[in-house]
Motif scaffolding. Sequence first.
Motif, PDB file in Angstrom:
ATOM      1  N   GLN A 186       0.836  -1.195   0.000  1.00  0.00           N
ATOM      2  CA  GLN A 186       0.000   0.000   0.000  1.00  0.00           C
ATOM      3  C   GLN A 186       0.871   1.246   0.000  1.00  0.00           C
ATOM      4  OE1 GLN A 186      -2.749   0.238   3.287  1.00  0.00           O
ATOM      5  NE2 GLN A 186      -3.330   2.337   2.857  1.00  0.00           N
ATOM      6  N   THR A 187       0.536   2.199  -0.882  1.00  0.00           N
ATOM      7  CA  THR A 187       1.220   3.492  -0.912  1.00  0.00           C
ATOM      8  C   THR A 187       0.358   4.512  -0.196  1.00  0.00           C
ATOM      9  OG1 THR A 187       2.296   2.969  -3.017  1.00  0.00           O
ATOM     10  CG2 THR A 187       2.197   5.288  -2.378  1.00  0.00           C
ATOM     11  N   TRP A 188       0.976   5.247   0.734  1.00  0.00           N
ATOM     12  CA  TRP A 188       0.230   6.128   1.623  1.00  0.00           C
ATOM     13  C   TRP A 188       0.174   7.556   1.092  1.00  0.00           C
ATOM     14  CZ3 TRP A 188      -2.065   3.890   5.854  1.00  0.00           C
ATOM     15  CH2 TRP A 188      -1.659   2.580   6.134  1.00  0.00           C
ATOM     16  N   SER A 189      -0.883   8.284   1.489  1.00  0.00           N
ATOM     17  CA  SER A 189      -0.985   9.697   1.140  1.00  0.00           C
ATOM     18  C   SER A 189      -0.372  10.572   2.230  1.00  0.00           C
ATOM     19  CB  SER A 189      -2.455  10.099   0.936  1.00  0.00           C
ATOM     20  OG  SER A 189      -3.205   9.879   2.119  1.00  0.00           O
ATOM     21  N   ALA A 190      -0.131   9.995   3.411  1.00  0.00           N
ATOM     22  CA  ALA A 190       0.520  10.701   4.515  1.00  0.00           C
ATOM     23  C   ALA A 190       1.414   9.725   5.253  1.00  0.00           C
ATOM     24  CB  ALA A 190      -0.519  11.307   5.460  1.00  0.00           C
ATOM     25  N   TRP A 191       2.594  10.186   5.661  1.00  0.00           N
ATOM     26  CA  TRP A 191       3.532   9.300   6.333  1.00  0.00           C
ATOM     27  C   TRP A 191       4.511  10.128   7.166  1.00  0.00           C
ATOM     28  CZ3 TRP A 191       3.177  10.347   1.176  1.00  0.00           C
ATOM     29  CH2 TRP A 191       4.257  10.983   0.566  1.00  0.00           C
ATOM     30  N   ALA A 192       5.202   9.454   8.090  1.00  0.00           N
ATOM     31  CA  ALA A 192       6.125  10.136   8.995  1.00  0.00           C
ATOM     32  C   ALA A 192       7.399  10.539   8.254  1.00  0.00           C
ATOM     33  CB  ALA A 192       6.469   9.233  10.172  1.00  0.00           C
TER      34      ALA A 192
END
Length: 285
Positions: A186-192
């Motif tokens: 899964q590719t995220w739209s928000a990440w650390a």
Amino acid sequence: MKRLVMVLAALLLLTAAALAQEIPESDISTPREGVAVVGPQEGGGLAPLCADPAGTDVLMNYLAGTPVTVMDVGENGMAHVKIGEDVGEQSVWLEGYMRSELLRYGVRAARTVPRSTFSFSTPWEIDLLKAPQEGAQAVWRLNWEESVFAAGISPEGWLHVLWPLGGRHDIGGFMCSEGIDLGEAQTWSAWAVPPIAGERTEAEIRERAIQETIIHAQELGLDAQEADYGALDAMVFDIRLTYDSETDEATWMVWIDREPKADTNVSTSVFDAQGNLLRIEHSNG
């Protein structure tokens, strides 16, 4: 002679500093030591981490956006890297070599390359291990149906779990993927991400969160003992700067857990990247 050596050493340091300054923050392709991420792979592929500079023994394959610490950039195009946390006794990391062109460099790179993970829920209780091998020391126990985020997978089917577990960003480890349906990453739209120039550091935000919690102690339901600086400092559970690719904004979040090992009695402070308080709230259930 000693004076000459000292002068030469000083010149080398100044030259290195000058070279570092010549690389703009927007340059994410020039190989260099420090913060980096696994770069985009063709067709959503994985970047191999090898046991030696020759690249003959693959330890683990990592998804795009995985944070990397580059310790040395070799002349043969192989970077010596460390992947994972190194902040405490329970910290887990893997060290090896990765092709320099498969990495993107500098703090800006973490916002340029979207973060991908294998995401799933545990089908049973599982131990996270210190190393990707049977019999390795257990560092954390995952519960049944706990959310897990893995950044890498080995040829033998071991997963490298890197994403926060239960709010603890210093907890990671290895687990076997046998019996787990990984599916597609899964590719995220928000990440650390780490902070860039002009943004508050984690230490500064920690200080801000404690002070704001003391100021808002009454509305958060803290008694005088809990509103003490030292007590709150000990209760800081997690701090995270999250970048949202859709808004191109970064937000700091600080969790202060007043009941360790429980999902209740948590105060959350939210700041913009420059440290301005956006909101502070309390959850009790």
